[in-house]
Every structure is written in structure tokens, then in C-alpha cells.
Design an enzyme around this catalytic site. Structure first.
Site, PDB file in Angstrom:
ATOM      1  N   ASN A 128      -6.110  -4.159  29.194  1.00  0.00           N
ATOM      2  CA  ASN A 128      -6.840  -5.076  28.319  1.00  0.00           C
ATOM      3  C   ASN A 128      -7.474  -4.316  27.156  1.00  0.00           C
ATOM      4  O   ASN A 128      -8.461  -3.597  27.327  1.00  0.00           O
ATOM      5  CB  ASN A 128      -7.922  -5.786  29.137  1.00  0.00           C
ATOM      6  CG  ASN A 128      -8.332  -7.119  28.533  1.00  0.00           C
ATOM      7  OD1 ASN A 128      -9.336  -7.684  28.913  1.00  0.00           O
ATOM      8  ND2 ASN A 128      -7.559  -7.643  27.609  1.00  0.00           N
ATOM      9  N   ARG A 143       0.234   6.671 -17.518  1.00  0.00           N
ATOM     10  CA  ARG A 143      -1.144   6.604 -18.000  1.00  0.00           C
ATOM     11  C   ARG A 143      -2.103   6.035 -16.953  1.00  0.00           C
ATOM     12  O   ARG A 143      -3.268   6.428 -16.875  1.00  0.00           O
ATOM     13  CB  ARG A 143      -1.182   5.742 -19.262  1.00  0.00           C
ATOM     14  CG  ARG A 143      -2.441   5.888 -20.063  1.00  0.00           C
ATOM     15  CD  ARG A 143      -2.613   4.855 -21.155  1.00  0.00           C
ATOM     16  NE  ARG A 143      -1.397   4.226 -21.638  1.00  0.00           N
ATOM     17  CZ  ARG A 143      -1.374   3.072 -22.290  1.00  0.00           C
ATOM     18  NH1 ARG A 143      -2.512   2.456 -22.542  1.00  0.00           N
ATOM     19  NH2 ARG A 143      -0.248   2.549 -22.699  1.00  0.00           N
ATOM     20  N   PHE A 197     -11.330  -7.778  22.980  1.00  0.00           N
ATOM     21  CA  PHE A 197      -9.908  -7.474  23.023  1.00  0.00           C
ATOM     22  C   PHE A 197      -9.153  -8.029  21.820  1.00  0.00           C
ATOM     23  O   PHE A 197      -7.981  -7.700  21.606  1.00  0.00           O
ATOM     24  CB  PHE A 197      -9.280  -8.070  24.292  1.00  0.00           C
ATOM     25  CG  PHE A 197      -9.597  -9.534  24.470  1.00  0.00           C
ATOM     26  CD1 PHE A 197      -9.011 -10.494  23.668  1.00  0.00           C
ATOM     27  CD2 PHE A 197     -10.510  -9.940  25.436  1.00  0.00           C
ATOM     28  CE1 PHE A 197      -9.321 -11.839  23.814  1.00  0.00           C
ATOM     29  CE2 PHE A 197     -10.818 -11.289  25.589  1.00  0.00           C
ATOM     30  CZ  PHE A 197     -10.222 -12.239  24.776  1.00  0.00           C
TER      31      PHE A 197
END
Length: 683
Positions: free
Chosen positions: A333, A424, A470
């Protein structure tokens, strides 16, 4: 008593050897005999005597002589493969015209030999990197709070072993005591005494709590696709260990130390790269990780190649993990798949971003551009940190007062007022890439050291609390942003390649080659760069804007962070390849400006490239040269050559220098003895 693990037609067999004087041929025959014995139809063979075979090591795939003694040819617990076929003959006996059979034999795919459907080649992609693998001697002490992106990449490359800090061990023990109390008191807590997802209200009997954890790991091991390469698997395993070391997961110290031993032995589970939706964590890939730890599925080590996990663990003197209540959930998890791949992405992005400035500076010299756009005052009035740093790097490489350039001197009095945007505006375009990387790195570093379990175990409160740490939205969004930002390095680089190849813009021969028409030069190399940039445009579509409800609407919003991480890595690889083409094109352009020389640091870059790729006099096979230049960038060789000059210039111009990360580059490279600047050089 020595024993060997032998692969025959997709099956792994443990073969003990009572007599060390027996031969490799005996081992092959004994393995085939055991294979036939286990098959109802004898595996399609009338007897062992009908089988011709060759034996090769899993590590390195070297063929073995059947007459060699086992004690000489193999180490104890070594892994080997037996190729079998009713019509196999030793190489020396084959007729010289049997090229087709010879090719098949060399590949291990022999006519008449059927591999089992779950057969995995013994060596994964990129495993050549492990052919010279040496067990590391240095350790990193993990505490769950201080892991860096650089540390994790080093762990992935096998530079370190892992140990826990004493503080981490105590936190893990305290956390486990809470779980043991819950089990003892038969308290109903999600994932410990109940089912998962939609089954959260199903209470599990105490007698089946361990079975619950094994079932969780097995059922969730549902990923597809190629397995993670060893480096990425090591990063994933190391990061999961770091999160467990925080002491909020409820894993036992005994189990965590077992996992660390597996990492230190470089035993790496088979982890398919696809299958995570990034909430509830990276369940599928982390389940495959846990599956190997419990001795099921496939596993890889430098010693064994791919084999059944139980054999790989046994060969390294390790035992499968026996899961206690909550431990299966503790292992699977979290957001570690997204974050570990994201960590690699951030580090590679940082490397290519700073080298992009060097490549662009070289192109500017070849196209006879001006350095006026990098003036300190211009960038001081628009003080983005990245922009200021990129402009400073250009000055440090191109400052004619510091590094005289014959090329720059040759057009000092030309009537050109200003350059195209691709030259540039490098500080503005490259600069925001640097700032993007810094932003993403901050998020990934926080995620590296975050507890992402559910439920969380708070030992100080003596309870568990369900939440949503989670969810992978943070790293998913960040990595989508990273891909979009870094892609611009390739987009602007491709336009510079066009300017180098186009004679109306470069004043150089068309496609940077003599005798155009007879030779095509960089014509299709530029097409390759354009193709990669176009592909990146599709890959930069954010995966995290998508969400699909899963687990019967329990997990009804997800991050899709796994794809965000994987495609970010693909985008970065394409950026590296485009810049490799620009690097080659710029160096080829210099050939047409000789005998004039550019600045000292850029001449060093030119010399580096020419050490691996020779100039184009006429057309030749170009792909290997692009790969060689790509390797220089991946290994940061271009940066290592130029960095001492950039840092010396920084020291001499401290008042005007405001680096993105103060002193970070200085300390890293001034401490490297290998990059000291010879005192005789005019800087």
C-alpha cells in the site's frame, strides 16, 4: 553437498550432487531425467538417452563443456539452463551448412523444443549492465525521513546496501506492538481483521488473518507488461523499505530485516511495469514485489537470472517471508512505483537540462551567434532563478574575455543585430525547465520520505487511523508537469538542428556534409529528431487528468500516476536523443569552420565527442554514432568536461552569479579530482 538449480523447458529443478567429480553432462542428464519423471507423457521423450542437450550458465549465458567437472565449472547453488531437443547435436558435430539450426541453438530456441507458456528469458533487458556486478561494500542507513533522489538512484545502481538506523528500528517495533494488540483483542480494524476495498465490512476470523495477507498479495499480483529492469526494481524495493522504516506501517522488525536481506543480496522480484492506477497506491506492482518476497512467482539476481523465487532465495541463503497480520497490506500500500520511477526521471532531467545549455552554446558558436542576449542586466530585470542560471552558464562558456574564441572573433564586426529565438531565448526557455525540475524534485523528495499506508499506525496514540495518503495525485501531477517542461528542451533543440542543416540559415554545407547529393549527411538524423519531438507532444498529454472508478466504486478517483511516471521517462529519453543529434551536428559544423577554434571549454566538449565519434567525410551508418553521443549525455560526460570551467567562472564572478541551487554544482565538481583543470590552461 553441492546443489544446482536447473532450468528445463520452462521448469526449475533442484538437483543435488553427491559427488563433485561428476560432470556437467551428468547434471544435464539428471535434470532431464527428473523433468521426464514429473511428466505423464515423459515430456515427449522415450528416454533420457534420446535427448541431446547443451548446458549454459544463467549468469552471462556462457555455454559449458559437458565433459567439465562440476567442481571446476560451477559454483555451489549456481543456476544453469539445459537446452533439449531430440535432434540436438554438439556444435562440433553439426555440418557447416546448418546455419539455421545453429542460430536457433545459440538463441536457446531449438526446433522441436517447446517452452512452457510462462517461460521468462533468464536475463532481462539491460542486464548487460549487471555482467560486472560487484556486491557493494558501502551502506546507506535508512530512517524514513532523509532519503534523497540521488541516494535512491545510487541504490538502484547497486552502489549501496541498506541498514536501518537504531531510531527507525525502535519506531518499527512500537508500531508492531499496536498491531499485535489489535489482533489479541480481536478489534475490528480495516485490513487487519477485515477484508479489503468493497470487503472492508467483512470480518475475518483470527485463525485466518495470516491467510488473508497471503491471499491479498497473490490476488493483487495482476500486473502485465515487461518486468522492471534491475535498477528500477532495486529502487522500488529500497523505497518501500524506507517507507516501512518510518514506523507507521505496522510491519514487524523481523520481517523488515528479512526484506532488507533480500535487497542486499540483490534478489529482485518479477514486477510488470503496467497495472497501477495510482490509488489505492501502486497495488499491482507492489504486490508482485511482495510475491517474490514470500517465495512465489519469479525472481532475478545477478547470480541466477530469472528463476522461481523460492530457488533464488534459497540459493542466497534466504527464507521466504511468512506474513503476519497486516504485513501483506504494509508491503503493497503506497505510491512507491510512481515515486521511484519519478526519482529516476528527476535525476535524468536534471542531468540533461544542464548539458542542454552546453550543447546549445556549441550550436550558437557554429551558427556565429552573439552573446549579447546573455548580458547580466537583461536577466536581472526578469529574475527567475532558472533563467539567471542558464544565462550565466552561457556566459561562462562563451565569454570571449575569459575564453577567447577565434570563431567569435571572425564575425565580430558583422551586420547581424540579433539571433533567432532558438539561440537568443535559451535562458528563458531552458530556464523554466530548470525551475520545473526544481519544483518537481521538491515534491518527489517529500514523497520519498512520506508514509503512504492505509490504515496508518500511530504508536504514540496506540491506534490505527484510516486515511488517503496512498493517493498518487501529488507525484502524478508533478511528473506530468515534468514531462511538459523537459520536452521543451527537445522542441527548441530540433529547431536548432534545422538551422544547422539548412544552408540558407547556417552558411554551412547542406545537411553538414561535403558533396551533397552524393551524400545526405544529417538529413534523416534531423527527421529522427523531428519524429521524437512529435511523439513527445502526444506523451506530454497529462495522464493525471484521467480517472476511472475501481473496486466497485470504493476507489472512485485515481491518479493514473504509474503512466505519468513511465511516460515522463520516455519523454526524457527522447530529449536526450534529440540533444545527442544536436551535439553531433554542432561538432560536424565545427569541421567546416576549421582551422578556427571555439572557446576552451567548448573545444573540450568537441574533443570528448570526437573521442567516440569521428567526423563525417562521407555518408556512413549513423545510428551507432547517435547512440554513442546519447551515452555521453546519459553518463553526464559532457557536463563533467565543461563543469570545471563553469564553476571556475562562477567563483570569479560571484556577485553576478545566482545559481539555481547555491554551491550545489560547485561542491560536487570541484571535489572531483578527475575533473581538475590543468594549471597550464589559460582560463
Amino acid at each position: 553437498m553441492p546443489r544446482y538449480t536447473v532450468h528445463v523447458r520452462g521448469e526449475w529443478l533442484a538437483v543435488p550432487c553427491l559427488d563433485a567429480q561428476l560432470t556437467v553432462g551428468w547434471l544435464g542428464r539428471e535434470a532431464v531425467r527428473r523433468y521426464i519423471k514429473n511428466k505423464p507423457d515423459n515430456g515427449g521423450f522415450a528416454s533420457v538417452g534420446d535427448v541431446r542437450f547443451l548446458v549454459r550458465r544463467c549468469k552471462g549465458l556462457g555455454l559449458l563443456d559437458n565433459e567439465d567437472l562440476l567442481e571446476v565449472a560451477l559454483e555451489d547453488n549456481e543456476f544453469v539452463e539445459v537446452g533439449t531437443s531430440p535432434d540436438w547435436r554438439p556444435v562440433a558435430e553439426r555440418s557447416s551448412d546448418s546455419k539455421q539450426n545453429k542460430a536457433r541453438d545459440g538463441d536457446g530456441v531449438i526446433e522441436g523444443d517447446t517452452m512452457s507458456p510462462d517461460f521468462i528469458p533468464s536475463q532481462p533487458e539491460g542486464v548487460y549492465l549487471y555482467s560486472k556486478y560487484r556486491e557493494p561494500e558501502k551502506y546507506i542507513a535508512l530512517d524514513g525521513d532523509s532519503l534523497t533522489t540521488e541516494d535512491l538512484v545510487g541504490l538502484g545502481k547497486g552502489h549501496y546496501k541498506i541498514k536501518l538506523t537504531p531510531t527507525a528500528e525502535k519506531k518499527v517495533q512500537k508500531s508492531r506492538e499496536v498491531i499485535d494488540s489489535i489482533v489479541k483483542e480481536k478489534t475490528v480494524v480495516y485490513g487487519i481483521t477485515t477484508g479489503f476495498g468493497k470487503f472492508a465490512r467483512t470480518v475475518i476470523p483470527t485463525s485466518k488473518l495470516e491467510e488473508l495477507q497471503f491471499n491479498l498479495v497473490r490476488s493483487h499480483s495482476s500486473g502485465v507488461g515487461k518486468p522492471l529492469i534491475p535498477e528500477r526494481c532495486r529502487m522500488l524495493l529500497a523505497l518501500r523499505i524506507n517507507v516501512l522504516a518510518k514506523g507507521y506501517s505496522g510491519i514487524s522488525l523481523e520481517t523488515l530485516k528479512q526484506v532488507i536481506k533480500v535487497f542486499n543480496a540483490s534478489c529482485l522480484p518479477y514486477i510488470p511495469e503496467k497495472g497501477t492506477v495510482g490509488a489505492s497506491g501502486d497495488l499491482a506492482p507492489l504486490s508482485h514485489l511482495a510475491l517474490g518476497l514470500i517465495g512465489e512467482g519469479k525472481m532475478w539476481s545477478p547470480k541466477s537470472g530469472w528463476a522461481d523465487a523460492k530457488y533464488v532465495l534459497e540459493a542466497h541463503g534466504l527464507k521466504p517471508v511468512v506474513l503476519k497480520p497486516k504485513e501483506g497490506l504494509a508491503l503493497i500500500n503506497g505510491t512507491q512505483m510512481i515515486t521511484s520511477l519519478g526519482c529516476e526521471a528527476v535525476e535524468r532531467a536534471s542531468a540533461i537540462a544542464r548539458q542542454a545549455d552546453i550543447v546549445a552554446a556549441l550550436t550558437l558558436e557554429v551558427l556565429k551567434g552573439t552573446t549579447k542576449a546573455f548580458d547580466t542586466d537583461i536577466h536581472a530585470v526578469r529574475p527567475h532563478r532558472g533563467q539567471i542560471e542558464v544565462a550565466f552558464r552561457f556566459r561562462s562558456l562563451l565569454d570571449s574575455d575569459h575564453h577567447p574564441s577565434e570563431i567569435a572573433e571572425s564575425h565580430r564586426f558583422c551586420d547581424r543585430v540579433q539571433d533567432a529565438y532558438t539561440l537568443r531565448c535559451c535562458p528563458q526557455v531552458h530556464g523554466v525547465v530548470n525551475d520545473t525540475i526544481a519544483f518537481v524534485k521538491n515534491i518527489i523528495t517529500t514523497e520519498l520520505n512520506s508514509a503512504t499506508d492505509n490504515p496508518m499506525v500511530f504508536a504514540s496514540r496506540g491506534e490505527t487511523v484510516s486515511g488517503g495518503n496512498f493517493h498518487g495525485e501529488y507525484p502524478a501531477k508533478a511528473l506530468d508537469y515534468l514531462a511538459i517542461g523537459v520536452h521543451e528542451l527537445a522542441a527548441i533543440s530540433e529547431r536548432r538542428i534545422e538551422r544547422l542543416c539548412n544552408p540558407s540559415l547556417s552558411e554551412l554545407p547542406a545537411f553538414l556534409v561535403a558533396e551533397g547529393g552524393l551524400n545526405s549527411g544529417f538529413m534523416i538524423a534531423h527527421c529522427t529528431a523531428a519524429a521524437l519531438v512529435s511523439e513527445n507532444k502526444a506523451l506530454c498529454h497529462p495522464s493525471s487528468v484521467d480517472s476511472l472508478s475501481t473496486s466497485a466504486a470504493t476507489e472512485d478517483h485515481v491518479s493514473m500516476g504509474g503512466w505519468a511516471a513511465r511516460k515522463a521517462l520516455r519523454v526524457i529519453e527522447h530529449v536526450e536523443q534529440v540533444l545527442a543529434i544536436e551535439l553531433l551536428a554542432a561538432c560536424q559544423g565545427i569541421e567546416f569552420l576549421r582551422p578556427l577554434k571555439t572557446t576552451t571549454p567548448l573545444e573540450k566538449v568537441y574533443d570528448l565527442v570526437r573521442s567516440v565519434v569521428r567526423p563525417w567525410i562521407k555518408d556512413r551508418f549513423m545510428a551507432p554514432d547517435i547512440e554513442a553521443a546519447h551515452r555521453l549525455l546519459v553518463e553526464q560526460k559532457v557536463w563533467e568536461v565543461a563543469a570545471p570551467y563553469i564553476e571556475k567562472y562562477r567563483i570569479e564572478h560571484i556577485p553576478e552569479s545566482r545559481p539555481v541551487s547555491p554551491t550545489a554544482f560547485s561542491l560536487e565538481f570541484l571535489q572531483r579530482k578527475s575533473t581538475k583543470i590543468p594549471e597550464s590552461e589559460d582560463l
